[in-house]
Design a protein around this motif. Structure first.
Motif, PDB file in Angstrom:
ATOM      1  N   LEU A 238      -1.932   3.426   7.985  1.00 44.82           N
ATOM      2  CA  LEU A 238      -2.192   4.714   7.337  1.00 44.82           C
ATOM      3  C   LEU A 238      -2.651   5.774   8.329  1.00 44.82           C
ATOM      4  CD1 LEU A 238      -3.924   3.516   4.044  1.00 44.82           C
ATOM      5  CD2 LEU A 238      -1.536   4.203   4.388  1.00 44.82           C
ATOM      6  N   ALA A 239      -3.327   5.353   9.387  1.00 45.67           N
ATOM      7  CA  ALA A 239      -3.840   6.309  10.368  1.00 45.67           C
ATOM      8  C   ALA A 239      -2.824   6.679  11.434  1.00 45.67           C
ATOM      9  CB  ALA A 239      -5.085   5.738  11.046  1.00 45.67           C
ATOM     10  N   SER A 240      -1.800   5.841  11.630  1.00 45.92           N
ATOM     11  CA  SER A 240      -0.983   5.965  12.833  1.00 45.92           C
ATOM     12  C   SER A 240       0.498   6.195  12.587  1.00 45.92           C
ATOM     13  CB  SER A 240      -1.137   4.693  13.687  1.00 45.92           C
ATOM     14  OG  SER A 240      -2.489   4.452  13.984  1.00 45.92           O
TER      15      SER A 240
ATOM     16  N   CYS B 142       1.140   8.361  23.741  1.00 48.27           N
ATOM     17  CA  CYS B 142       2.335   8.127  22.928  1.00 48.27           C
ATOM     18  C   CYS B 142       3.071   9.453  22.811  1.00 48.27           C
ATOM     19  CB  CYS B 142       1.950   7.596  21.553  1.00 48.27           C
ATOM     20  SG  CYS B 142       3.374   7.143  20.521  1.00 48.27           S
ATOM     21  N   PHE B 143       4.383   9.441  23.047  1.00 45.64           N
ATOM     22  CA  PHE B 143       5.101  10.695  23.206  1.00 45.64           C
ATOM     23  C   PHE B 143       6.382  10.759  22.375  1.00 45.64           C
ATOM     24  CE2 PHE B 143       2.626  10.037  27.018  1.00 45.64           C
ATOM     25  CZ  PHE B 143       2.023  11.286  27.199  1.00 45.64           C
TER      26      PHE B 143
ATOM     27  N   ALA C 115       1.535   9.530  13.396  1.00 47.33           N
ATOM     28  CA  ALA C 115       1.106   9.991  12.086  1.00 47.33           C
ATOM     29  C   ALA C 115       1.745  11.358  11.842  1.00 47.33           C
ATOM     30  CB  ALA C 115      -0.417  10.098  12.047  1.00 47.33           C
ATOM     31  N   PHE C 116       1.622  11.875  10.637  1.00 47.70           N
ATOM     32  CA  PHE C 116       2.141  13.207  10.340  1.00 47.70           C
ATOM     33  C   PHE C 116       1.549  14.193  11.352  1.00 47.70           C
ATOM     34  CE2 PHE C 116       1.735  17.205   7.737  1.00 47.70           C
ATOM     35  CZ  PHE C 116       3.081  17.521   7.795  1.00 47.70           C
ATOM     36  N   PHE C 117       2.437  14.883  12.083  1.00 38.84           N
ATOM     37  CA  PHE C 117       2.002  15.707  13.211  1.00 38.84           C
ATOM     38  C   PHE C 117       2.786  17.018  13.192  1.00 38.84           C
ATOM     39  CE2 PHE C 117       1.887  16.479  17.956  1.00 38.84           C
ATOM     40  CZ  PHE C 117       0.519  16.694  18.018  1.00 38.84           C
TER      41      PHE C 117
ATOM     42  N   GLU D  60       0.362  11.846  17.625  1.00 42.13           N
ATOM     43  CA  GLU D  60      -0.834  11.174  17.117  1.00 42.13           C
ATOM     44  C   GLU D  60      -0.499   9.744  16.699  1.00 42.13           C
ATOM     45  OE1 GLU D  60      -3.946  12.198  16.947  1.00 42.13           O
ATOM     46  OE2 GLU D  60      -3.582  14.209  17.752  1.00 42.13           O
ATOM     47  N   HIS D  61      -0.946   8.785  17.498  1.00 48.90           N
ATOM     48  CA  HIS D  61      -0.707   7.378  17.179  1.00 48.90           C
ATOM     49  C   HIS D  61      -1.931   6.549  17.567  1.00 48.90           C
ATOM     50  CE1 HIS D  61       1.601   3.866  16.182  1.00 48.90           C
ATOM     51  NE2 HIS D  61       1.659   3.409  17.425  1.00 48.90           N
ATOM     52  N   PRO D  62      -3.073   6.845  16.946  1.00 45.60           N
ATOM     53  CA  PRO D  62      -4.301   6.144  17.327  1.00 45.60           C
ATOM     54  C   PRO D  62      -4.195   4.642  17.048  1.00 45.60           C
ATOM     55  CG  PRO D  62      -4.603   7.360  15.269  1.00 45.60           C
ATOM     56  CD  PRO D  62      -3.281   7.785  15.824  1.00 45.60           C
ATOM     57  N   PRO D  63      -4.837   3.826  17.909  1.00 47.73           N
ATOM     58  CA  PRO D  63      -5.711   4.211  19.021  1.00 47.73           C
ATOM     59  C   PRO D  63      -4.981   4.475  20.334  1.00 47.73           C
ATOM     60  CG  PRO D  63      -5.739   1.837  18.804  1.00 47.73           C
ATOM     61  CD  PRO D  63      -4.848   2.343  17.702  1.00 47.73           C
TER      62      PRO D  63
END
Length: 295
Positions: A221-223, A159-160, A178-180, A152-155
């Motif tokens: 904060l989101a990514s 991303c791997f 992000a925390f995943f 999770e790395h919006p937008p």
């Protein structure tokens, strides 16, 4: 060639500041292969300083196409070519990597064409193969297996995280995320987990220095993951060593290694390394090599 991880560039984000570290790139030497993971600005100098002959460049992985991970991919290969590279280079990256490479070669067409004629070099465009990947197995050859997990790395959607395995040894790179929680299963039992990390107390100073504060703060904060969250993933995965890398912020004079350690110790009690440029982690036992500081 000993199995080892070299942290060539340890900061998160593309900006450079006086005396600060370089953006993301790493060298993983495992099972006789020398693998470059991400190509942020400074990767070429970092490889040379790590004792790598650019003529032996062979295998490159890109986790995603943010500039601090891919900006120097073309210049690295081109510089290796001018240093005598004449053997194939395999590049694996997310969708769009091939477009980057083609456009780079177009931008450098004058130089490439004139060096082929004037210096007798092989055509760099024939030496490089691009493999674009999604989730799942990416490579399986010569005892080396590489697999990918979308994080999770919006937008950014492609991303791997990457897992490298050879001869019973394994190293996992979180990529930017992000925390995943699913990452813990992906990293299960790894010798080393290289996980990005952010320190909350430095965010406000970082956005003030960089500008575009509200939007940059929102993105961070989101990514991205806080150090405590990286520790939680490592604990759940049962890895042998956690390496905090892609540090945000990495060049704040009010933040030192003790601050990173204090944050991650809330959730992780195992072997720990805080990245800095040029740091070496031995892989045979996932222990620090000479000169490395651990906590």
């Amino acid at each position: 060639m000993p199995d080892r991880l070299v942290l060539l560039g340890s900061k998160g984000g593309p900006a450079l500041r006086p005396g600060g570290p370089w953006p993301s790139s790493s060298l993983l030497q495992i099972g006789g292969s020398s693998i470059v993971v991400d190509c942020g600005l400074g990767v070429t100098r970092g490889l040379v300083d790590a004792g790598i002959s650019l003529k032996s460049l062979d295998l490159i992985f890109i986790t995603h196409l943010h500039s601090d991970h891919v900006l120097e991919l073309g210049p690295l290969i081109h510089t290796a070519w001018t240093a005598g590279l004449a053997t194939p280079v395999r590049v694996f990256g997310p969708p769009g990597t091939g477009h980057y490479w083609r456009r780079f070669c177009q931008a450098m067409e004058f130089d490439i064409e004139i060096r082929i004629v004037d210096e007798g070099r092989p055509d760099i465009r024939d030496l490089v193969s691009i493999g674009e990947f999604g989730e799942g197995q990416v490579v399986a050859q010569g005892g080396l297996t590489v697999s990918a997990l979308r994080v999770e790395h919006p937008p950014v959607t492609d991303c791997f995280a990457l897992r490298f395995e050879h001869g019973g040894k394994s190293v996992v790179f979180s990529g930017d995320t992000a925390f995943f929680p699913p990452l813990a299963d992906f990293a299960r039992g790894a010798d080393i987990l290289v996980h990005e990390a952010m320190l909350e107390e430095g965010i406000e100073r970082l956005v003030a220095r960089t500008g575009n504060g509200a939007r940059l703060r929102e993105h961070l904060l989101a990514s991205h993951s806080f150090a405590e969250e990286a520790g939680s993933i490592a604990s759940d995965a049962g890895v042998k060593r956690l390496v905090l890398n892609h540090l945000i912020p990495a060049d704040d004079s009010l933040i030192g290694e003790a601050d990173w350690t204090a944050a991650v110790r809330k959730t992780w009690n195992g072997d720990l390394t805080i990245a800095r440029d040029g740091l070496v982690v031995g892989l045979s036992s996932a222990k620090a090599a000479a000169g490395e500081e651990t906590a």
